[in-house]
Enzyme design. Sequence first.
Site, PDB file in Angstrom:
ATOM      1  N   LYS A   1       5.028 -24.519  18.998  1.00  0.00           N
ATOM      2  CA  LYS A   1       3.176 -24.232  17.868  1.00  0.00           C
ATOM      3  C   LYS A   1       2.688 -23.162  18.695  1.00  0.00           C
ATOM      4  CE  LYS A   1       1.280 -27.688  21.406  1.00  0.00           C
ATOM      5  NZ  LYS A   1       0.302 -27.247  21.836  1.00  0.00           N
ATOM      6  N   ASP A   2       3.022 -22.483  19.755  1.00  0.00           N
ATOM      7  CA  ASP A   2       2.259 -21.251  19.868  1.00  0.00           C
ATOM      8  C   ASP A   2       3.277 -20.064  19.460  1.00  0.00           C
ATOM      9  OD1 ASP A   2       0.952 -22.898  21.713  1.00  0.00           O
ATOM     10  OD2 ASP A   2       2.166 -22.421  23.405  1.00  0.00           O
TER      11      ASP A   2
ATOM     12  N   LEU B   1      -8.499 -26.803  16.566  1.00  0.00           N
ATOM     13  CA  LEU B   1      -9.414 -26.766  14.656  1.00  0.00           C
ATOM     14  C   LEU B   1      -8.731 -27.690  13.960  1.00  0.00           C
ATOM     15  CD1 LEU B   1     -10.564 -23.292  14.806  1.00  0.00           C
ATOM     16  CD2 LEU B   1     -12.024 -24.691  16.000  1.00  0.00           C
ATOM     17  N   ARG B   2      -7.169 -28.005  13.778  1.00  0.00           N
ATOM     18  CA  ARG B   2      -6.774 -28.660  13.058  1.00  0.00           C
ATOM     19  C   ARG B   2      -6.665 -29.858  13.545  1.00  0.00           C
ATOM     20  NH1 ARG B   2      -2.537 -31.753  14.949  1.00  0.00           N
ATOM     21  NH2 ARG B   2      -2.678 -31.011  16.680  1.00  0.00           N
ATOM     22  N   ARG B   3      -7.040 -30.564  14.464  1.00  0.00           N
ATOM     23  CA  ARG B   3      -7.141 -31.902  15.601  1.00  0.00           C
ATOM     24  C   ARG B   3      -9.060 -32.258  14.333  1.00  0.00           C
ATOM     25  NH1 ARG B   3      -4.657 -30.952  20.152  1.00  0.00           N
ATOM     26  NH2 ARG B   3      -2.477 -31.276  20.121  1.00  0.00           N
TER      27      ARG B   3
ATOM     28  N   ARG C   1     -10.241 -25.954  27.134  1.00  0.00           N
ATOM     29  CA  ARG C   1      -9.266 -24.991  27.088  1.00  0.00           C
ATOM     30  C   ARG C   1      -8.960 -26.243  28.573  1.00  0.00           C
ATOM     31  NH1 ARG C   1      -8.868 -20.003  25.479  1.00  0.00           N
ATOM     32  NH2 ARG C   1      -6.614 -20.576  26.797  1.00  0.00           N
ATOM     33  N   GLY C   2      -7.328 -24.814  28.665  1.00  0.00           N
ATOM     34  CA  GLY C   2      -6.447 -25.976  29.719  1.00  0.00           C
ATOM     35  C   GLY C   2      -5.309 -25.875  29.852  1.00  0.00           C
ATOM     36  N   ASN C   3      -4.530 -26.210  30.793  1.00  0.00           N
ATOM     37  CA  ASN C   3      -3.799 -27.004  30.949  1.00  0.00           C
ATOM     38  C   ASN C   3      -4.148 -27.972  30.437  1.00  0.00           C
ATOM     39  OD1 ASN C   3      -4.175 -27.889  33.422  1.00  0.00           O
ATOM     40  ND2 ASN C   3      -2.941 -26.711  34.332  1.00  0.00           N
ATOM     41  N   VAL C   4      -2.572 -29.148  29.971  1.00  0.00           N
ATOM     42  CA  VAL C   4      -2.589 -30.512  30.781  1.00  0.00           C
ATOM     43  C   VAL C   4      -3.421 -31.289  31.444  1.00  0.00           C
ATOM     44  CG1 VAL C   4      -0.993 -33.277  29.732  1.00  0.00           C
ATOM     45  CG2 VAL C   4      -0.370 -30.368  28.961  1.00  0.00           C
TER      46      VAL C   4
ATOM     47  N   THR D   1      -5.276 -30.633  33.250  1.00  0.00           N
ATOM     48  CA  THR D   1      -7.503 -30.073  33.551  1.00  0.00           C
ATOM     49  C   THR D   1      -8.100 -30.883  32.459  1.00  0.00           C
ATOM     50  OG1 THR D   1      -6.968 -27.448  34.148  1.00  0.00           O
ATOM     51  CG2 THR D   1      -9.369 -27.950  33.112  1.00  0.00           C
ATOM     52  N   ARG D   2      -7.282 -30.777  31.054  1.00  0.00           N
ATOM     53  CA  ARG D   2      -7.875 -31.429  29.802  1.00  0.00           C
ATOM     54  C   ARG D   2      -8.045 -32.539  29.566  1.00  0.00           C
ATOM     55  NH1 ARG D   2      -4.580 -29.154  24.675  1.00  0.00           N
ATOM     56  NH2 ARG D   2      -3.447 -28.105  26.190  1.00  0.00           N
TER      57      ARG D   2
ATOM     58  N   CYS E   1      -3.521 -19.885  15.381  1.00  0.00           N
ATOM     59  CA  CYS E   1      -4.131 -21.186  16.745  1.00  0.00           C
ATOM     60  C   CYS E   1      -5.506 -21.369  16.044  1.00  0.00           C
ATOM     61  CB  CYS E   1      -4.112 -21.282  17.942  1.00  0.00           C
ATOM     62  SG  CYS E   1      -4.678 -19.585  18.169  1.00  0.00           S
TER      63      CYS E   1
END
Length: 318
Positions: A83-84, A129-131, A148-151, A153-154, A241
């Site tokens: 997805k990236d 933004l998709r979600r 933002r941030g890694n898993v 962090t979120r 993205c």
Amino acid sequence: MAPKQLRIGTRASQLALWQANWVKSELEKRYPGMAVELVKIKTMGDKILDVPLAQVGGKGLFVKEIEEAMLRGDIDIAVHSMKDVPTEFPEGLGLYCITEREDPRDAVISRGVKFADLPKGARIGTSALRRQAQLLKVRPDLEMVIIRGNVETRLRKLEEDKLDAVILAAAGLKRLGYTDKVAEYLDTDLSIPAIGQGALGIECRLDDEEITSTIAFFNHPDTSHAVRAERALLWRCEGGCQVPIAAHGTVNGGELFLTGFVASVDGKQSVRGTISGPVEQCEKLGITLAEQLLKDGAHAILAEVYQREVSRDKEIPV
């Protein structure tokens, strides 16, 4: 013959390292004695964490520096979350393998509350933004908070930012062992995944026959056909993205089924469509569906998002 040494370029997040280490272990199992090294590379997307991706702009925020290292000869392959990965590559580079897909769905992390039961005006953290567009279309009362941030962090932001829920890709949660935190997996009819979500891509120098033959076993045909169709749709819509575009392909008995979705950021305007056909026509199916979406209203939506016309007339490089 496989090389005696192989260098894998990867981002340094916990999830990226899990993915790269999985590729490393599979290579070492298949080629005993091969020395596989991980080369950690910081990308622009890793450096800018206080700005939403939509405002950063540009494509390839999580791959550009890795591709530059490959062009210099510093690494042999790169492992990406599909997805990236942009739909266009520097000359000489490209995706050679797409691995079997993990769960492509989005997941709700909350205090045990499912999406439909979240209170009116609930604050939802998401990086996409998709979600945001799809969930606001169903629940316009929700307040979306871009995180933002890694898993890890979120996940922390659920408490730190006093959110009611955060939405993350199920694949990353499963790979990192966080499934116990999931309150609900969202059906793909409610939240169509990001293009390529759940699959890994392996990029390399396409003229390096020693490397391409070494990594060919990673390619999963059904996943590859589905993801290539999704990417063709994204390519035709000039998506990245920063745009609410979603697509999800599945394969059953040589038949590809593809759903596509384009929306305004607030979810108030959207268009959705489906198509099916032989897997061998995966890119054509993706472009055909994109054309239909553009005709049905996506062109106007995207023109407003991009502030420019959407046009393509060259061969798709996927």
